[in-house]
Design an enzyme around this catalytic site. Structure first.
Site, mmCIF file in Angstrom:
data_model
loop_
_atom_site.group_PDB
_atom_site.id
_atom_site.type_symbol
_atom_site.label_atom_id
_atom_site.label_comp_id
_atom_site.label_asym_id
_atom_site.label_seq_id
_atom_site.Cartn_x
_atom_site.Cartn_y
_atom_site.Cartn_z
ATOM 1 N N GLU A 27 45.458 -30.916 -6.666
ATOM 2 C CA GLU A 27 46.161 -30.566 -7.394
ATOM 3 C C GLU A 27 47.716 -30.868 -7.431
ATOM 4 O O GLU A 27 48.689 -31.397 -8.158
ATOM 5 C CB GLU A 27 45.353 -29.185 -8.118
ATOM 6 C CG GLU A 27 44.174 -29.340 -8.743
ATOM 7 C CD GLU A 27 44.454 -30.526 -9.660
ATOM 8 O OE1 GLU A 27 45.040 -30.840 -10.813
ATOM 9 O OE2 GLU A 27 43.296 -31.380 -9.367
ATOM 10 N N HIS A 49 32.765 -37.749 -18.668
ATOM 11 C CA HIS A 49 32.925 -38.581 -18.642
ATOM 12 C C HIS A 49 32.721 -40.315 -20.283
ATOM 13 O O HIS A 49 33.610 -40.109 -20.359
ATOM 14 C CB HIS A 49 33.914 -39.371 -18.042
ATOM 15 C CG HIS A 49 34.444 -38.800 -16.009
ATOM 16 N ND1 HIS A 49 33.758 -37.744 -16.010
ATOM 17 C CD2 HIS A 49 35.720 -38.478 -16.159
ATOM 18 C CE1 HIS A 49 33.903 -37.255 -15.386
ATOM 19 N NE2 HIS A 49 35.742 -37.432 -15.377
ATOM 20 N N GLU A 76 31.769 -29.496 -68.967
ATOM 21 C CA GLU A 76 30.556 -28.491 -69.308
ATOM 22 C C GLU A 76 29.236 -28.854 -69.179
ATOM 23 O O GLU A 76 28.434 -29.462 -68.879
ATOM 24 C CB GLU A 76 30.805 -27.186 -70.261
ATOM 25 C CG GLU A 76 31.804 -26.027 -70.150
ATOM 26 C CD GLU A 76 31.003 -25.469 -68.289
ATOM 27 O OE1 GLU A 76 29.589 -25.194 -67.719
ATOM 28 O OE2 GLU A 76 32.407 -25.282 -67.602
#
Length: 1555
Positions: free
Chosen positions: A1155, A1377, A399
Site C-alpha cells: 500500500e 470483482h 375521489e
C-alpha cells in the site's frame, strides 16, 4: 381438504401459536400447494367479511362523530381487524410458498405473510397501540391561543390555524401560529415517539425485516421470481427503489424546484421587505401552509401576471346554478366518457356528500371507501363536506377516481384489491384532476369561465418579450399547479427519508429535531422563523402522518407517476399541443389503457403496471419537466433578469453559519450547485395529506378502506467504490480497484469498495461532494462552456485554456468527493453512504457536461503539443457517465445491489442451523478455506458461498450487461469489454485493444508450461492427502487449494512443500514486539526512504486509519491507499493516506509495503502540484499501480530482508518462534539463503475459526489476488502432513533432487511464492476473458456458468467439487470483482510487470546472485530510477514508459523475467514429474461432465392424507417445537439477494390516507 384447513386454522390460536412461536413452528413449512390454495380461498372470504365489518363500523363513526358509542364501536372493530390480519399473517407464514408453481399464489402469500405490529407479544402490542393512540390524541386535540387575544385558546388546526397561515401577511402572527402549534403537538410526544420507534422496529425484526423502514418499503420491491414473469427479469430491492426516488427528485430539484423556490423567495421579499435572505432558505411560516408543503395560498403574491383573470371558476359555477349533485354527475360523466364505470346505486344511496343535508357532524376530510365485498358487492361510497366551488369540483373528480379503481379491481382476490403500489391510488385521482383543471375542460366541457375580475397592479413579469394573453393565462395556470405540486415534492420525500433514518438508527434520539431541520433546509430550502430549534422540540410530530405512523413516500410516488400517466394517456389520445393543455375527456383509447391498468390492482409488480400506464418501468420526472416547460423558461428568464441565485446556501456560494437552522449542513443536501443535481435531494409528489386518517395498523377508525382526498391542507381557493482510482490502489487483495469505464482520474483515491459503477483510470471518479468543502461555482462552469463554444474548435491555445479550466473544476470536485468517500469508508453510516452514492451521480453529471463543452468540442487531433493531445485522448471515452442520468442511477443501484451479496453469511459446517452471530462472513470463510483439511467441510463452504453470493445476482447481472453495453455503444465501442480495454490502447502507436489481447495471450502461453508443471505437482500431492480424489483425476477439485476462488494456493503449502526445510516468517516476532500498529508503517517508510523515495506526510500520520475503529464506529477494512488531490500544499505536505485495519502479522506487514508503494506512486506523480492535470495523476496503465506495490513486496519477502526486520525488532536475537530448532540449510549458490533464519511456525490448525470476524470485516471481504503477489511468504509455513504418504513424498523429493544446485530452503521459498503468483496467473487471465465474452454475447446465451467452468477447466485445470447448473448457478458472481464491476486483467498485467520491474531494479542495484533473493533495500540508484518512472504518472503512453524504464527499444510486457525468477523451481518440478512419470496437463472440454441438466424432473403427486392425519402432523410439529426437538434450519445470511430486500408491507384494507 377444507376440513383440514379449518382444523389448522383453529389449532393455531388454541395452541397460542403467534408471533415468535409461529416463526419457530415454521421450520416445518407446509409445502402442499393444493392445501395452500384452499387455505387462501377460505382466507380470502374471511378477509372480505372482517374488512367489511371494520369498514361498516368505521363509516358509522366518521359520518356521525358526536356519538361516543359509534366511536367505541369503530375502535373495537379496528382492533379486531388488526388482530385478524396478524393472525392471518402468522397462519400464512406457515406455508413454504417460495417453491409454489402458481405465481399468483406465491405473490399472495408473499404479502399476506407479513405480520406488521401483529408480530409483537400481546403486552408489547398493547403498549404499541396506546402509544400511537396517545400521540394521535395529542395531535387531534391540540389548540393554540389567538395572537390578538391570548384569552381565546381554542383555535384548532382546521379551520382556525390553517386560515391564519393561508390569509395573514402579519409576520409575527404567522410566527406565533407556527411556533405554538409545534409547542402543543410535537414537543409533547417526543418521548412517546422514541419508545414507539423501539416497539415498531421490534415488530419489524420479528417479521424478518431490518427495521420499520424496510417493512414500509416492502410493497415497492419486486422479487426475482416476479421480475422473471412480469418485468423482463429486472428485480427491484429497497435500495434500488430509494435510488430511483432520489434520482427523480434530483432531476426535478435542479430542473424546476430550485427555480420555483428562487422566484417565490424573490417575490415574497417584496411582501416582507428586509426579512428574507436573498441567498438563503425561506422562513417556513410565510408559505401559506403549516408545513410549507403546499404554497397555493400565497399564489396572490407570486402569480406572474396578476392582472389576468383568476383560474377560479367558483363564481361561474354559482352563476350557472351548479349544486353538489351536478358536481358529482359531471365527475361520473368524465369517467364514463373514457369507458370507465358508472357509480352504483349503493354509491348514490349511501354516500354522504352534503353535511348539511345529512344533518350530522362528519369527518369533513374527503375520502373514498371500499366496503371490501369484492366481486359480489357494489358498496363504494364517498364522504365529503362538499361545497360549490372549484377546489371541491376537482376533489370530487379525485375521489371518484379512487372509486373507479375500487370497481376496476373488484374481481381480484382481497390481497390484490389495492393499487399497484401505495402511490398509485393517489396518482389516479390526481391524473383525472390534471385534465379537469385545464381551462379547455372547464370552459369547453363544463361551460365554466374564469373570474373576469382584473387586479389593479401591473404584471410582475420583468420579461421584455411581448407575451400574449393566452401565454399569460398558461403561465399563471402552470404557476398555480407548481405551487401545489412542485412545492410539495421535497416535503413529500423528506418525511419518510427522515423516518427511514430514525428507524435504522442513523438518526438517534439525541438529534431527532436537528436531523429533521437538516433535511428541511437541505432538501426543501426552508428554515424555522427564529433560527435553530433545540432538541427539546420534536417538530416532525407537528405533521399528522408522523404520530399516526402513516408512510408518506406514497405521495411522492403519486406526484411523479401521475404526470407519466397523463403524458402516456395524452399520447394515446392523439394530443399534439403542450402537455399542460391536454384533456383526455371522451377518449376511449386512453380510457382503455387506464382501465386495463386499474383492473390489475396489486396482482402484478408496479413497474409492470407503470410500463403500461406510464410508458416506463421506472419513475421518471421527464413528464413533469415537459408539463411545466413554459414555466421553466419563464423562471429562467425572470431570475436571470433579476440576477437571482438559484438555490440557497452552498448553491449561492454562502457558507452555512454555525448559527443557522442546522448545526451542520446535511450531507449532500446542501452542496449541489445549480449545475448538477444536489446530492441527497429526494422528493415527494403528493398533495398535502389529510390530517384525519390513520394507519391501518392502529386501532383508530380512520384506517382501512378509505382513500382520502387530495390534501386537506388546502385552505386556499387555488390550489455512488469509489471509482477506483487511480489514486487508489488495492491491497494485495485487489478487492476494489477501479474499473475502467469512465473518464478522468477516478475519484476517490481509494480502491476499497465497489465503485459505483466503474470509472476508468482516466476519468473523474464518481465520488461525492463534500458539504463542508468548497464546490465549484457556476461561474466557473459557465466560463468553461463559453471557452468551448465561442472560439475556433481548431484553436490550440483556446483548447489549452478550456482544458485547464475544466481540470481546475474537476480537481476541486474530485478532491471534495474524496473527502466524503473517506468519511464513508472510515465511518460507515447510511448518511455517509448516501452522500457518497449521490455524489457519484453529481460528479458524473458535471463531468458529462464538461466533456461535451470541451473534450467533444475541440478538434485536438491536429494539435502540436503532445501533452495537450494526450490529455484529450485519455478523456475521449466518457464510460458509464455517458449513460442517461436515469440509466446511470439504475446501473449504480444494480452494482450496489449485487455488491450487497458479498456481505452474506454461511453457517459453520458443524452447526448448519446457526444463529446469525455464529455465522461466517467472507473473511472468516477465507480463513476456514485456508486452514481446514476436511474434504467435506471445504466442499460445504465452497458450495454454500456460491449459493448465497453468486447465484442471487444472476438476473441483475444480465441487466448490468445491457447497461454496460449501452454505455459502450454510446462511447463508440462494440461492447463493454472493448471499452474496458481502452486504458491499454495507445492511439499514437495504433496499439488497439486487439493488440493488447494478443499480447496477453502470448504472455499466458509463455507461462502456461510452468503453471501446468505446478498444477501436476500439486495434484499429485493432494491425491496423497485426500483419498476422495480419484487416482485417475487430471484436474484439481477447486475447493482443495486453500482459497475460496482457487486463485492462490499458498495456503496448502503445508501439504505440497517439497522439503522439511524451514523458511522465514515474522508472525510471532511482530506479535511479540510491535506495540502500536504505526510502528509497522514506520518500518515500511524506512524501506522507501532507504532507496531515496518519499517520507510520509504529517497528514498521513495524523489522519490515516491504521486499525479498526472502536464500536460503534465501523470502517471498511480492506486496505487501500488514498490520494486527496491536494493542489495547494507541496508534495511533502500533501494529503495522502492509507486505510487498513492492521493485524500484527507478516501478511499485513507485506500489505503495508504494498500500500505504501501506491502512496509513493501517488506522491511522485502529484508534482508539480499546481500544474499536474488530474488525468495524469494515475498509473501508466491500470496494471502499473498494482505492479509497483508487488515489486516492493518481492524485496520485502526475501529471507534476507525478513532477517533484517527480525534483527531490528529483537535487537539481534532472532527471537522467532520455530516449530523445531533452527536448522542450517544446505549450501547453495551465491546469493541463495544459507544461514539460520527466523523460521516458520507449526502446522496450521485444521479447525474453523472460533469466532467470525467483525461486522465491518464482513463488509470488506479480503481477497488474495494482488495479495497473492504481496503475500507470497506471508502465510506461516507448516510442517509436512503427518500422513505416511506425505512423509514418503517428501523423502522421495529429497532423494531425486540431491544433485540440484539449489538449497532446499530456496526450493521451498520458490514453491510458496509460486503457489501465490504462478497459480494466480490463469485465474487472472480468464476472469476478464469470461466477462469480455459475456459482454460480446449481450445476454443472447444465458448459460454463463457453463462458459465459466469451460474456461476454468480448460485453462486452469480446476473442477467444481460437485456438478453445477449451467444457467441457474452463477459461480463467477461469488468473486468480489464481478458484482462490484471491477476489471481484473490489470492483476494479470501486474503479475507480469512486477518481475520485469524487479529484475531491472536489481540490475541497477548491481545485485549479483539469484534474482529471487534480490532485495533493493538501501539502493538509492534503484530508488532514483523507480522514482523517475513513478513521477511520469499517466503523462506518457505506458509502452513508452516501460521501454524507457527497462532500457529496451520497445516497451513490451514479457514473462521472461518471471520464468527466470522461478527457473530453479521449474527445474525441480521437471525432475520431480519425470521421476514420478507424471505428464503435465489435463484433458480439455470436460465441462459437460460437471454440468447438471437444467431441466427439472417433477415427481408424481403424492396422495393427500385425509384430514385427521394432517391434523396429527400439525400437532406433532407444534408439540415438537415446544419440547425443543425440532431445529429450525435457517441460512444465516445478510442481504443475500439484492432482488429480495424486505420493505413496506401492503396494507390489506383499502384505506387511502392523504398527504
Amino acid at each position: 381438504m377444507k376440513g383440514h384447513l379449518l382444523l389448522l386454522l383453529r389449532l393455531l390460536p388454541l395452541l397460542g401459536l403467534s408471533g415468535a412461536a409461529a416463526t419457530a413452528a415454521s421450520q416445518k413449512l407446509i409445502t402442499d400447494e393444493v392445501l395452500a390454495k384452499d387455505f387462501m380461498k377460505e382466507l380470502d372470504a374471511r378477509f372480505s367479511h372482517e374488512c367489511n365489518l371494520e369498514m361498516t363500523a368505521r363509516w358509522d363513526y366518521i359520518t356521525d362523530v358526536t356519538d361516543p358509542d359509534k366511536e367505541d364501536a369503530a375502535n373495537a372493530a379496528a382492533v379486531r381487524y388488526l388482530g385478524f390480519k396478524g393472525e392471518a399473517a402468522v397462519n400464512s407464514s406457515l406455508f413454504g410458498y417460495d417453491d409454489f408453481q402458481d405465481d399468483d399464489l406465491y405473490r399472495r402469500f408473499r404479502f399476506l405473510a407479513k405480520k406488521g405490529p401483529g408480530a409483537l407479544s400481546q403486552e408489547d402490542l398493547e403498549e404499541y397501540k396506546l402509544l400511537q393512540a396517545g400521540m394521535e390524541t395529542i395531535y387531534s386535540t391540540a389548540t393554540i391561543c389567538d395572537f390578538h387575544d391570548d384569552t381565546q385558546c381554542d383555535l384548532t388546526l382546521e379551520p382556525d390555524i390553517e386560515m391564519v397561515l393561508a390569509t395573514s401577511v402579519d409576520w409575527e402572527e404567522l410566527r406565533h401560529a407556527w411556533v405554538e402549534w409545534r409547542e402543543n403537538t410535537g414537543k409533547l410526544m417526543r418521548e412517546d415517539f422514541i419508545r414507539f420507534v423501539e416497539l415498531s422496529n421490534k415488530a419489524a425484526t420479528l417479521d424478518d425485516f431490518d427495521n420499520t423502514g424496510s417493512y414500509w418499503l416492502n410493497g415497492y420491491t419486486v422479487t426475482q421470481r416476479e421480475a422473471d414473469k412480469y418485468t423482463g427479469g429486472q428485480s427491484l430491492d429497497q435500495q434500488q427503489f430509494r435510488a430511483m426516488a432520489e434520482e427523480a427528485w434530483q432531476k426535478v430539484s435542479e430542473g424546476l424546484y430550485k427555480k420555483l423556490h428562487a422566484y417565490v423567495r424573490m417575490r415574497l421579499s417584496e411582501v416582507y421587505p428586509g426579512k428574507i435572505d436573498s441567498t438563503g432558505p425561506i422562513p417556513a411560516h410565510i408559505l401559506g401552509n403549516m408545513w410549507a408543503q403546499d404554497w397555493s395560498n400565497i399564489a396572490r403574491h407570486v402569480m406572474p401576471f396578476p392582472e389576468m383573470p383568476s383560474f377560479d371558476v367558483t363564481e361561474s359555477m354559482v352563476a350557472n346554478g351548479w349544486d353538489i349533485q351536478r358536481m358529482f354527475d359531471s365527475a361520473e360523466d368524465f369517467f364514463r366518457s373514457v369507458g370507465l364505470f358508472a357509480m352504483t346505486p349503493t354509491f348514490w344511496d349511501k354516500s354522504v356528500l352534503n353535511q348539511t343535508a345529512w344533518g350530522r357532524t362528519i369527518v369533513c376530510h374527503a375520502s373514498a371507501e371500499d366496503f371490501c365485498l369484492g366481486s359480489e358487492g357494489e358498496d363504494y361510497r364517498i364522504k365529503m363536506c362538499t361545497e360549490v366551488n372549484m377546489v371541491d369540483l376537482v376533489t370530487v373528480h379525485h375521489e371518484m377516481g379512487h372509486i373507479e379503481y375500487f370497481m376496476a379491481y373488484k374481481n381480484q382476490p382481497h390481497v390484490f384489491r389495492d393499487s399497484a403500489n401505495p402511490g398509485f391510488h393517489e396518482a389516479i385521482g390526481d391524473l383525472i384532476a390534471l385534465s379537469v383543471s385545464t381551462p379547455k375542460h372547464l370552459e369547453d366541457v363544463l361551460g365554466l369561465t374564469p373570474t373576469k375580475k382584473r387586479l389593479q397592479h401591473d404584471s410582475s413579469s420583468s420579461s421584455e418579450k411581448e407575451v400574449s394573453d393566452e401565454e399569460k393565462r398558461d403561465l399563471n395556470f402552470l404557476m398555480k399547479m407548481a405551487l401545489e405540486k412542485i412545492a410539495f415534492l421535497p416535503f413529500g420525500y423528506l418525511i419518510d427519508k427522515y423516518r427511514w433514518g430514525v428507524f435504522d438508527g442513523s438518526i438517534t434520539s439525541d438529534n431527532l429535531n436537528d436531523a429533521w431541520w437538516q433535511l428541511r433546509e437541505g432538501l426543501q430550502g426552508v428554515a424555522p422563523p427564529d433560527g435553530a430549534r433545540g432538541e427539546e422540540f420534536f417538530d416532525p410530530g407537528a405533521k399528522y402522518h408522523v404520530p399516526a405512523n402513516v408512510p408518506y413516500i406514497r405521495y411522492f410516488v403519486s406526484f411523479i407517476v401521475q404526470f407519466q400517466f397523463h403524458q402516456r394517456l395524452c399520447q394515446a389520445a392523439g394530443h399534439t399541443g403542450p402537455l399542460h393543455t391536454c384533456d383526455i375527456y371522451s377518449n376511449l383509447e386512453a380510457g382503455n389503457i387506464l382501465r386495463a391498468a386499474l383492473e390489475r390492482g396489486f396482482s402484478e409488480p408496479w413497474p409492470a403496471v407503470l410500463q403500461e400506464l406510464g410508458g416506463s418501468s421506472e419513475m421518471d420526472p421527464q413528464a413533469i419537466i415537459a408539463y411545466f416547460d413554459p414555466l421553466i423558461q419563464f423562471l429562467d428568464q425572470e431570475l436571470a433578469n433579476a440576477g437571482q441565485c438559484v438555490g440557497w446556501g452552498g448553491d449561492c456560494g454562502v457558507r452555512e453559519d454555525a448559527d443557522t437552522t442546522t448545526s451542520e449542513a446535511p450531507p449532500p443536501e446542501t452542496t449541489s450547485s445549480t449545475v448538477a443535481p444536489p446530492p441527497e435531494t429526494t422528493s415527494s409528489t403528493d398533495a398535502p395529506p389529510p390530517e384525519t386518517t390513520s394507519s391501518t395498523d392502529a386501532p383508530p377508525p380512520e384506517t382501512t378502506s378509505s382513500t382520502d382526498a387530495p390534501p386537506p391542507e388546502t385552505t386556499s381557493s387555488t390550489d455512488a467504490p469509489p471509482p477506483e482510482t487511480t489514486s487508489s490502489t488495492d491491497a494485495p487483495p485487489p478487492e476494489t480497484t477501479s474499473s475502467t469505464d469512465a473518464p478522468p482520474p477516478e475519484t476517490t483515491s481509494s480502491t476499497d469498495a465497489p465503485p459505483p459503477p466503474e470509472t476508468t483510470s482516466s476519468s473523474p471518479s464518481s465520488s461525492s461532494i463534500s458539504t463542508q468543502s468548497p464546490v465549484s461555482s457556476t461561474d466557473g462552469s459557465t466560463s468553461t462552456a463559453e471557452a468551448a463554444t465561442t472560439v475556433d474548435p481548431n484553436d490550440e491555445e483556446s483548447a489549452r485554456l478550456a482544458l485547464q479550466m475544466m481540470n481546475d473544476e474537476m480537481i476541486e470536485l474530485v478532491r471534495n468527493a474524496t473527502f466524503i468517500d473517506w468519511e464513508y469508508y472510515t465511518d460507515v453510516t447510511d448518511e455517509n453512504e448516501a452522500a457518497s452514492n449521490e455524489a457519484a451521480l453529481f460528479v458524473s453529471q458535471r463531468y458529462k457536461e464538461l466533456h461535451a463543452e470541451v473534450i467533444e468540442y475541440f478538434n485536438y487531433e491536429g494539435f502540436k503539443d503532445e501533452q495537450l493531445k494526450r490529455q484529450f485522448e485519455l478523456q475521449q471515452t466518457l464510460g458509464t457517465a455517458k449513460l442517461s442520468d436515469e440509466d446511470f442511477a439504475d446501473l449504480t443501484a444494480i452494482v450496489s445491489g449485487m455488491t450487497n451479496t458479498f456481505t452474506s453469511l454461511v453457517c459453520p459446517y458443524d452447526k448448519q442451523d446457526c444463529k446469525e452471530d455464529e455465522a461466517y462472513n467472507s473473511d472468516a470463510l477465507e480463513n476456514v478455506m485456508a486452514v481446514s483439511r476436511s474434504y467435506e467441510a471445504l466442499k460445504y463452504y465452497w458450495e454454500e458461498w456460491r449459493e448465497v453470493s453468486g447465484k442471487p445476482i444472476k438476473e441483475n447481472f444480465t441487466k448490468y450487461i445491457t447497461l454496460q453495453n449501452e454505455a459502450a455503444e454510446l462511447n463508440g465501442f462494440e461492447d463493454a469489454g472493448i471499452m474496458w480495454l481502452e486504458p491499454y490502447t495507445i492511439v499514437a502507436e495504433n496499439y488497439t485493444h486487439e493488440h493488447f489481447k494478443e499480447d496477453i495471450e502470448v504472455l499466458w502461453n509463455q507461462t502456461q508450461g510452468l503453471y501446468e508443471k505446478l498444477h501436476a505437482y500439486v495434484l499429485y500431492k493432494l491425491k496423497g492427502h485426500y483419498e476422495e480424489i480419484p487416482e485417475d483425476a487430471d484436474v484439481i477439485p477447486a475447493h482443495l487449494v486453500g482459497n475460496m476462488w482457487g486463485q492462490s494456493w499458498e495456503n496448502i503449502y503445508d501439504i505440497v512443500k517439497p522439503f522439511n526445510a524451514t523458511i522465514p516468517t515474522l508472525d510471532d516476532i511482530l506479535e511479540d514486539n510491535i506495540g502500536r500498529e504505526e510502528e509497522m508503517f514506520e518500518i515500511a517508510e524506512e524501506f522507501f526512504t532507504s532507496i531515496n523515495l518519499f517520507e510520509m506526510t504529517e497528514d498521513f500520520w495524523n489522519n490515516s486509519l491504521f486499525r479498526e475503529p472502536e464500536a460503534p464506529q465501523k470502517a471498511i477494512c480492506h486496505a487501500s491507499a488514498w490520494d486527496f488531490y491536494d493542489t495547494v500544499n507541496p508534495q511533502e505536505e500533501g494529503r495522502f493516506r492509507i486505510k487498513m485495519c492492521t493485524n500484527k502479522n507478516q501478511e499485513d506487514f507485506v500489505v503495508i509495503h504494498h500500500e505504501m508503494g501506491h502512496t509513493q506512486y501517488q506522491m511522485a506523480y502529484s508534482e508539480p502540484v499546481d500544474e499536474r492535470p488530474l488525468v495524469f495523476r494515475d498509473g501508466a496503465n491500470p496494471g502499473f499501480h498494482e505492479a509497483i506495490g508487488d515489486t516492493i513486496a518481492l524485496s520485502v519477502t526475501t529471507p534476507a530482508h525478513l532477517l533484517i526486520i527480525a534483527d531490528r525488532l529483537t535487537n539481534g536475537t532472532y527471537g522467532m518462534t520455530t516449530s523445531a530448532p533452527t536448522e542450517t540449510s544446505s549450501s547453495g549458490p551465491e546469493g541463495s539463503s544459507s544461514t539460520s533464519a527466523p523460521t516458520e511456525t507449526g502446522p496450521p490448525t485444521t479447525s474453523a475459526p472460533t469466532a467470525p470476524p467483525s461486522a465491518r470485516q464482513q463488509e470488506s471481504a479480503r481477497v488474495e489476488e494482488s495479495s497473492s503477489s504481496d503475500s507470497s511468504s506471508t502465510t506461516a509455513d507448516s510442517t509436512p502432513s503427518s500422513s505416511s504418504e506425505a512423509s514418503e513424498s517428501s523423502t522421495t523429493v529429497a532423494e531425486t533432487t540431491t544433485e540440484m544446485p539449489y538449497s532446499e530452503e530456496d526450493i521451498n521459498f520458490l514453491m510458496k511464492t509460486a503457489l501465490a503468483k504462478v497459480a494466480f496467473l490463469p485465474y487472472a487471465y480468464i476472469l476478464d476473458q469470461w466477462r469480455w465474452e459475456a459482454f460480446a454475447n449481450n445476454n443472447e446465451d444465458l448459460e454463463y456458468n457453463r462458459l465459466w467452468w469451460e474456461k476454468r477447466l480448460n485453462i486452469q485445470g480446476l473442477a467444481p467439487p460437485s456438478p453445477r447448473f449451467p444457467s441457474t448457478d452463477f459461480d463467477v458472481g461469488s468473486k468480489y470483482h464481478v458484482p462490484t464491476s471491477v476489471p481484473y486483467i490489470r492483476y494479470f498485467v501486474a503479475h507480469i510487470l512486477q518481475f520485469q520491474f524487479h529484475t531491472r531494479l536489481c540490475d541497477i542495484a548491481d545485485y549479483e546472485g539469484d534474482i529471487y533473493n534480490c532485495d533493493i533495500y538501501n539502493s538509492t540508484a534503484a530508488g532514483d530510477e523507480l522514482k523517475a518512472l513513478l513521477q511520469k504518472g499517466a503523462s506518457q503512453p505506458w509502452k513508452q514508459q516501460l521501454a524507457e524504464f527497462l532500457g529496451t527499444k520497445e516497451g513490451n510486457m514479457d514473462a521472461s523475467a518471471l520464468l527466470a525468477y522461478f527457473q530453479p523451481l521449474d527445474d525441480f518440478l521437471t525432475d520431480f514429474l519425470e521421476k514420478h512419470e507424471i505428464t503435465p496437463g489435463w484433458r480439455k472440454d470436460q465441462v459437460d461432465e460437471y454440468m447438471h441438466d437444467e431441466r427439472v424432473e417433477i415427481s408424481p403427486t403424492v396422495p393427500i392424507v385425509v384430514g385427521i392425519v394432517l391434523a396429527v402432523m400439525v400437532v406433532i410439529v407444534i408439540v415438537a417445537y415446544f419440547v425443543g426437538r425440532s431445529r429450525q434450519k435457517k441460512k444465516a445470511k445478510k442481504n443475500s439477494s439484492p432482488a429480495q430486500v424486505p420493505g413496506e408491507n401492503i396494507e390489506l384494507g383499502q384505506s387511502r390516507t392523504e398527504l
